[in-house]
Design a protein around this motif. Sequence first.
Motif, PDB file in Angstrom:
ATOM      1  N   ASP A   1       0.191  -5.793   1.569  1.00  0.00           N
ATOM      2  CA  ASP A   1       0.661  -5.946   2.542  1.00  0.00           C
ATOM      3  C   ASP A   1       0.523  -4.081   2.618  1.00  0.00           C
ATOM      4  N   ARG A   2       0.196  -3.614   3.848  1.00  0.00           N
ATOM      5  CA  ARG A   2      -0.219  -2.532   4.550  1.00  0.00           C
ATOM      6  C   ARG A   2      -1.080  -1.958   3.936  1.00  0.00           C
ATOM      7  N   TYR A   3      -1.841  -2.460   2.359  1.00  0.00           N
ATOM      8  CA  TYR A   3      -2.526  -1.876   1.739  1.00  0.00           C
ATOM      9  C   TYR A   3      -4.205  -1.522   2.398  1.00  0.00           C
TER      10      TYR A   3
ATOM     11  N   GLY B   1       7.211  -7.629  11.806  1.00  0.00           N
ATOM     12  CA  GLY B   1       8.314  -8.855  11.616  1.00  0.00           C
ATOM     13  C   GLY B   1       9.711  -8.582  10.764  1.00  0.00           C
ATOM     14  N   TRP B   2       9.782  -7.229   9.891  1.00  0.00           N
ATOM     15  CA  TRP B   2      10.930  -6.604   9.436  1.00  0.00           C
ATOM     16  C   TRP B   2      12.559  -7.296  11.109  1.00  0.00           C
ATOM     17  N   LEU B   3      11.729  -7.149  12.281  1.00  0.00           N
ATOM     18  CA  LEU B   3      12.459  -6.832  13.057  1.00  0.00           C
ATOM     19  C   LEU B   3      12.959  -8.101  13.399  1.00  0.00           C
ATOM     20  N   TRP B   4      12.624  -9.125  13.431  1.00  0.00           N
ATOM     21  CA  TRP B   4      13.118 -10.582  13.294  1.00  0.00           C
ATOM     22  C   TRP B   4      14.450 -10.071  11.096  1.00  0.00           C
ATOM     23  N   ALA B   5      14.222  -9.521  10.658  1.00  0.00           N
ATOM     24  CA  ALA B   5      14.576  -9.415   8.965  1.00  0.00           C
ATOM     25  C   ALA B   5      15.918  -9.005   9.612  1.00  0.00           C
TER      26      ALA B   5
ATOM     27  N   GLY C   1       0.499  -1.190  -0.551  1.00  0.00           N
ATOM     28  CA  GLY C   1      -0.121   0.040  -0.403  1.00  0.00           C
ATOM     29  C   GLY C   1       0.887   1.670   0.109  1.00  0.00           C
ATOM     30  N   GLU C   2       2.122   1.159   0.564  1.00  0.00           N
ATOM     31  CA  GLU C   2       2.722   2.563   0.337  1.00  0.00           C
ATOM     32  C   GLU C   2       4.143   2.002   1.227  1.00  0.00           C
ATOM     33  N   PRO C   3       4.837   2.960   0.603  1.00  0.00           N
ATOM     34  CA  PRO C   3       6.466   2.740   1.226  1.00  0.00           C
ATOM     35  C   PRO C   3       6.351   2.626   2.538  1.00  0.00           C
ATOM     36  N   HIS C   4       7.398   1.334   3.710  1.00  0.00           N
ATOM     37  CA  HIS C   4       7.040   1.544   4.623  1.00  0.00           C
ATOM     38  C   HIS C   4       8.381   0.639   5.251  1.00  0.00           C
ATOM     39  N   ALA C   5       8.954   0.436   6.661  1.00  0.00           N
ATOM     40  CA  ALA C   5      10.255  -0.142   6.771  1.00  0.00           C
ATOM     41  C   ALA C   5      10.572  -1.621   6.322  1.00  0.00           C
ATOM     42  N   GLY C   6       8.932  -2.376   6.385  1.00  0.00           N
ATOM     43  CA  GLY C   6       9.031  -3.996   6.311  1.00  0.00           C
ATOM     44  C   GLY C   6       8.506  -4.111   5.318  1.00  0.00           C
ATOM     45  N   GLU C   7       8.974  -3.071   4.416  1.00  0.00           N
ATOM     46  CA  GLU C   7       7.752  -3.668   2.881  1.00  0.00           C
ATOM     47  C   GLU C   7       8.708  -4.191   1.951  1.00  0.00           C
TER      48      GLU C   7
ATOM     49  N   THR D   1      10.283  -6.899   3.064  1.00  0.00           N
ATOM     50  CA  THR D   1      11.153  -8.545   3.810  1.00  0.00           C
ATOM     51  C   THR D   1      10.187  -8.909   3.127  1.00  0.00           C
ATOM     52  N   TRP D   2       8.525  -9.350   2.612  1.00  0.00           N
ATOM     53  CA  TRP D   2       8.074 -10.340   1.997  1.00  0.00           C
ATOM     54  C   TRP D   2       8.660  -9.715   0.469  1.00  0.00           C
ATOM     55  N   ARG D   3       9.240  -8.990  -0.296  1.00  0.00           N
ATOM     56  CA  ARG D   3       9.852  -9.224  -1.439  1.00  0.00           C
ATOM     57  C   ARG D   3      10.441  -9.935  -1.846  1.00  0.00           C
ATOM     58  N   ASN D   4      12.546  -9.404  -0.518  1.00  0.00           N
ATOM     59  CA  ASN D   4      13.757 -10.064  -0.065  1.00  0.00           C
ATOM     60  C   ASN D   4      12.942 -11.517  -0.520  1.00  0.00           C
ATOM     61  N   LEU D   5      11.842 -12.320   0.628  1.00  0.00           N
ATOM     62  CA  LEU D   5      11.984 -14.019   0.417  1.00  0.00           C
ATOM     63  C   LEU D   5      11.211 -14.084   0.097  1.00  0.00           C
TER      64      LEU D   5
END
Length: 690
Positions: free
Chosen positions: A350-352, A484-488, A285-291, A293-297
Amino acid sequence: MNWSVAFEPLLSWPLLAAMLLPLALIAGVGLWFRQRGAYLRLAALAAFALALLNPVLLDEERDALKSVVAVVVDRSQSQDINDRAAQTEAALAGLKERLARFKQFDVRVVEAGKSGAAEERTETRLFSALNGALRDVPPSRVAGAVMITDGEVHDVPAGRSDLNAPLHALITGREGEKDRRVRFDKAPRFGLVGKPLDMTYRVIATDGATGPVEVRVSVNGQQVAVERAFIGQEMPLQVTIPTAGRNIVELAIPKEDGELTDVNNRTIALVDGIRENLRVLLVSGEPHAGERTWRNLLKSDASVDLVHFTILRPPEKQDGTPINELSLIAFPVRELFIEKINEFDLIIFDRYQHRDVLPTLYYDYITEYVENGGALLIAAGPEYGGQATIARTPLMGALPGMPTGEVIDKGFYPRLTDLGGRHPVTRGLDGSQNNPPRWGRWFRTIGIDRPEGEVVMKGADDRPLLVLDRKGEGRVGMLLSDQGWLWARGFEGGGPYVQLYRRIAHWLMKEPELEEERLTADGRGMTLEVRRQTMSEDPGSARIITPSGKALTITLQKSEPGIFSGSVEVNEIGLYQVASGDLTALAHVGPVNAPEFGDVVSTESRLKPAAEATGGSVRRLASGAGSDVSLPSVVPIRDQAAAAGRDWIGLRTTDDSVLKAVSRVPLFGGFLGLGLLLLAMGSMWYREGR
């Protein structure tokens, strides 16, 4: 008593030769020239030589050794057909009785085909068993071998057998047996899931029959087609592989009247299903700190084709920039959500938030997509509890929980619920066994009301964190935090985000290994192992149907949360049907389509060349329809004698013996030897002095 003469010389042989050869030469010259006293000199030389050679009379006491007879009994699975087992037992008992009458035979009975190792039960290897039984026996002591079998032996030597004694075969079964079997000619090991797979098969009749026959085609225990095949001809077959992983394609033909057995009226092929790359649509939905994470995985997963869009410029944004100067790609709404929506295996929001990027009607299409078997994941952030939440659109019918509007910004350790400890998506996550879990904290939870489906993880204040639900034929997941990006990033040691995210995605895309209720079975050696994956506390026992139709029951024991397993030792090679509750599974024990079940008609032809090469014989135990066996007489024979007759078989006796004691008497020792020597010398001197 065994008398013999041996020499035990008083001096070494070279020394004896040095002494006696000159004397012999002198005696020989005297004889040549006919000198006076030449014969007496020769006699004296002979007496002197005998005295030095020291002849000894030996009396050996020996015990005769027994000849070893190997009786090889075929206990393979084909011997259980009809009354072959009874014929085998009767023949073995009668043969033991006949051999017991002869004290010169040492009988060794060895059974083949009943080992616990599956690879040793797939073929009838009687010659290997025979070689093992006679490994410690010298060839001169081997009397011969008798095999009790149906004749279907798979290790018959191509040339002459190593056995240098008569080989006799007693064949079980009946004359004129007929049988039909089906086999795969071409069966690929791999196939694409959901795609046709080309195979070929053939139906074979031992009696030379021709004509059509119906062939039932089943995949993973479910009948999918009935084919019409012609006996003896290679027939084409096309099946669709339904699932990833192991699939069992089974062919079966009906049993014919008078057919020997239907054990080989079925054949299987194991096909590993391979998925084509899974297609995933990720909409941020918009850029954010964990955006990322899903893409890279998802990009790192070779089995996933990812299409990713981030809404950088919503329609309401008006900054005066001319359209022709924008470098952004327009969001292809119609193409993705109408024309190609069914090509995606998973859609992730994702946060849409609803900002008129998607027309309201399109949410209906997404809901319909889920109901028809699609997968949807909501990775929620604060916008899910706001005014622009997608829960206020027609998509609400597919969502497992409605927002309460609360956003709890509070540190917490994500934890598994009791249900999550058994669920395959979250069971055994690295670090979850510790209290608190051995991973870092998150700091945001989105509140929802009355969640549907299964809450497998909880966040701050024990609120739902991960919810999994089924909607119609499809599945929906909701991760109620964007942290979840905190774990990444490794915050406070990080956490198993790769495990968690990947399992969520693959559960939504219906990966069989992640099903909550799943029954699997597998054969390891001659052990059938059953594994039940379940959310219940007690799945009960498992019911098993063996290849021959016998029923077994095994108790499933809890091995870990959500996993119950059990195993049982079996003695049949083939396809086993396993059931637990409403679930069923198939498992094959032993190698697929083993030679033991290829041709089960009893025959004399396979063993005849090997038996006749040793002078032995091959004969049937029962040629008529009666149950009595006709056993030949046993006759001891000498080496090189005929070893078989019309109603008898011959076994060779040995001349080998073992030495127990030896008595020795010197022939040229003591006063007798001295007297003979002095007499010879004196006679020579007397004659020479005249």
